[in-house]
Design a protein around this motif. Sequence first.
Motif, PDB file in Angstrom:
ATOM      1  N   HIS A 268      -7.707  -8.537  -2.454  1.00  0.00           N
ATOM      2  CA  HIS A 268      -7.686  -9.080  -1.101  1.00  0.00           C
ATOM      3  C   HIS A 268      -6.460  -8.558  -0.337  1.00  0.00           C
ATOM      4  N   TYR A 269      -5.321  -8.476  -1.005  1.00  0.00           N
ATOM      5  CA  TYR A 269      -4.083  -8.072  -0.343  1.00  0.00           C
ATOM      6  C   TYR A 269      -3.850  -6.566  -0.352  1.00  0.00           C
ATOM      7  N   PHE A 270      -4.421  -5.894  -1.334  1.00  0.00           N
ATOM      8  CA  PHE A 270      -4.196  -4.449  -1.447  1.00  0.00           C
ATOM      9  C   PHE A 270      -5.529  -3.762  -1.688  1.00  0.00           C
ATOM     10  N   THR A 271      -5.745  -2.687  -0.968  1.00  0.00           N
ATOM     11  CA  THR A 271      -7.063  -2.063  -1.068  1.00  0.00           C
ATOM     12  C   THR A 271      -7.325  -1.452  -2.443  1.00  0.00           C
ATOM     13  N   ASN A 272      -6.292  -0.931  -3.076  1.00  0.00           N
ATOM     14  CA  ASN A 272      -6.479  -0.416  -4.428  1.00  0.00           C
ATOM     15  C   ASN A 272      -5.126  -0.321  -5.137  1.00  0.00           C
ATOM     16  N   LYS A 273      -5.167   0.161  -6.348  1.00  0.00           N
ATOM     17  CA  LYS A 273      -3.953   0.182  -7.161  1.00  0.00           C
ATOM     18  C   LYS A 273      -2.882   1.067  -6.534  1.00  0.00           C
ATOM     19  N   GLU A 274      -3.301   2.176  -5.995  1.00  0.00           N
ATOM     20  CA  GLU A 274      -2.337   3.097  -5.395  1.00  0.00           C
ATOM     21  C   GLU A 274      -1.655   2.472  -4.179  1.00  0.00           C
ATOM     22  N   THR A 275      -2.428   1.781  -3.367  1.00  0.00           N
ATOM     23  CA  THR A 275      -1.864   1.112  -2.202  1.00  0.00           C
ATOM     24  C   THR A 275      -0.821   0.083  -2.613  1.00  0.00           C
ATOM     25  N   LEU A 276      -1.125  -0.604  -3.681  1.00  0.00           N
ATOM     26  CA  LEU A 276      -0.185  -1.593  -4.204  1.00  0.00           C
ATOM     27  C   LEU A 276       1.123  -0.914  -4.618  1.00  0.00           C
ATOM     28  N   ALA A 277       1.001   0.172  -5.341  1.00  0.00           N
ATOM     29  CA  ALA A 277       2.199   0.917  -5.760  1.00  0.00           C
ATOM     30  C   ALA A 277       2.973   1.390  -4.538  1.00  0.00           C
ATOM     31  N   ARG A 278       2.248   1.811  -3.553  1.00  0.00           N
ATOM     32  CA  ARG A 278       2.852   2.341  -2.350  1.00  0.00           C
ATOM     33  C   ARG A 278       3.579   1.254  -1.554  1.00  0.00           C
ATOM     34  N   ALA A 279       2.958   0.094  -1.449  1.00  0.00           N
ATOM     35  CA  ALA A 279       3.565  -1.008  -0.711  1.00  0.00           C
ATOM     36  C   ALA A 279       4.893  -1.399  -1.354  1.00  0.00           C
TER      37      ALA A 279
ATOM     38  N   HIS B 231       6.671   9.369  -8.770  1.00  0.00           N
ATOM     39  CA  HIS B 231       5.803   8.806  -7.753  1.00  0.00           C
ATOM     40  C   HIS B 231       4.660   9.726  -7.361  1.00  0.00           C
ATOM     41  N   GLN B 232       4.961  11.000  -7.353  1.00  0.00           N
ATOM     42  CA  GLN B 232       3.921  11.922  -6.895  1.00  0.00           C
ATOM     43  C   GLN B 232       2.727  11.958  -7.823  1.00  0.00           C
ATOM     44  N   GLU B 233       2.933  11.512  -9.032  1.00  0.00           N
ATOM     45  CA  GLU B 233       1.804  11.533  -9.956  1.00  0.00           C
ATOM     46  C   GLU B 233       0.775  10.458  -9.621  1.00  0.00           C
ATOM     47  N   PHE B 234       1.209   9.442  -8.916  1.00  0.00           N
ATOM     48  CA  PHE B 234       0.218   8.433  -8.546  1.00  0.00           C
ATOM     49  C   PHE B 234       0.183   8.140  -7.059  1.00  0.00           C
ATOM     50  N   MET B 235       1.117   8.734  -6.311  1.00  0.00           N
ATOM     51  CA  MET B 235       1.028   8.626  -4.855  1.00  0.00           C
ATOM     52  C   MET B 235       1.155  10.037  -4.291  1.00  0.00           C
ATOM     53  N   PRO B 236       0.050  10.760  -4.307  1.00  0.00           N
ATOM     54  CA  PRO B 236       0.084  12.192  -4.007  1.00  0.00           C
ATOM     55  C   PRO B 236       0.725  12.506  -2.649  1.00  0.00           C
ATOM     56  N   GLU B 237       0.565  11.617  -1.701  1.00  0.00           N
ATOM     57  CA  GLU B 237       1.027  11.960  -0.353  1.00  0.00           C
ATOM     58  C   GLU B 237       2.486  11.611  -0.111  1.00  0.00           C
ATOM     59  N   VAL B 238       3.083  10.862  -1.028  1.00  0.00           N
ATOM     60  CA  VAL B 238       4.465  10.451  -0.807  1.00  0.00           C
ATOM     61  C   VAL B 238       5.395  11.641  -1.028  1.00  0.00           C
ATOM     62  N   LYS B 239       6.437  11.701  -0.222  1.00  0.00           N
ATOM     63  CA  LYS B 239       7.398  12.785  -0.395  1.00  0.00           C
ATOM     64  C   LYS B 239       8.263  12.487  -1.607  1.00  0.00           C
ATOM     65  N   PRO B 240       8.708  13.513  -2.300  1.00  0.00           N
ATOM     66  CA  PRO B 240       9.585  13.269  -3.446  1.00  0.00           C
ATOM     67  C   PRO B 240      10.794  12.455  -3.019  1.00  0.00           C
TER      68      PRO B 240
END
Lengths: 198, 198
Positions: free
Chosen positions: B49-60, B113-122
């Motif tokens: 409900h709060y996070f669309t998926n696991k990656e979004t959760l990691a990202r938040a 982080h890049q291994e699970f959040m591909p779009e995040v900058k190092p």
Amino acid sequence: METARVGTVDKREQILQATLKLFSSEGFFNTSIHDIRREADVSIGSIYHYFTNKETLARALYDELVDEMVRAIRAVILEQDTCQERCRAIMRFFFSWTDSNPQSMHYIMYARHQEFMPEVKPICSSEPFFLVFQVVGEGIEQGEVRAVNPAVATTSLFGGAIRLIHLYLDGSLEGPVEKYFEETWQCGWRAIAAATSH
Amino acid sequence: METARVGTVDKREQILQATLKLFSSEGFFNTSIHDIRREADVSIGSIYHYFTNKETLARALYDELVDEMVRAIRAVILEQDTCQERCRAIMRFFFSWTDSNPQSMHYIMYARHQEFMPEVKPICSSEPFFLVFQVVGEGIEQGEVRAVNPAVATTSLFGGAIRLIHLYLDGSLEGPVEKYFEETWQCGWRAIAAATSH
DNA sequence: GTCTATACCTGGATAGAC
DNA sequence: GTCTATCCAGGTATAGAC
């Protein structure tokens, strides 16, 4: 170890090369056995013939690379006499290895090994780092290096270099990384050199 | 953002806390949604409900922690005037944050982080590190810091500290890590200080 | 908003022919 | 030793009741 090496490159090596390529670029968890199979151009059966499971494969690769690094550091220690010369040569090795073999450097220094190899010791307490720690420790005893905590001295001397290499492996810094060696070395040594040494 | 906060701690926060604990100790890939569900004592439904998926959760989680770090660094820059004072205060913040909040530090500095959040900058090219880079760059312009490549100067100054923190987070060094601060700072600054500064 | 039950699929690992 | 086909567990995400 005594696998046939008739004409063609042996399959075990083929598998390790493909694994290095994929693990260093995609990471352990984002690489499936099927990916390795495709990249190495072998069958799943062959992979499981040479390695009992995915973790063992990761481990074998890791051990080979750590070994290579240890041999290089040992050679340096034999060739050089002072702490300063040894550390400089070791740092130079890190830089040149990064340029010549970025995938190996990436895998060995960057991966979170403990996440997929629970029993492996963290890289910073593994043999190569222990050797470096010893070299610096001797430097303190000999008075070449200022009398600070040995862990602080070691990290202060090599931290900058390692950080810079990370930056490069991340793609945040253009290579070849060797061009930064001299400045990085000067900074590192200046950080810990005893007053008499500079 | 405007979730009810009536008496009980809101569930979103509960989930983030559990996630931080598990991701920092086990890693992203070794933590399942079921693990988070159990640790946070909520239902799977709530998580999604709060996070669309696991990656979004990691990202938040990542974004929140980076934000906290950025605010701290910004505050330091406002409070201090010289490059030396600013860098010292920033490094001190890294050390004290590591002691007070090791999980956050672990997640933010250690994870790939890049291994699970591909779009995040190092992380090294993310905002906190960019701020530090700027501070050091100004120090070079002002003549407080020796005229070396800014990336080399920044990594040489902070590399030791970061390395030491890694060592501690790995369990290779006993804490609290703050006890190493003064020596580490002295080494770092000595590495890059202009001749006049010491 | 919160929950349970379940669908669906990826991917590690095995079986067994050649 | 090498291969293909297949099994099956575990894990993400969804459906839909309350």
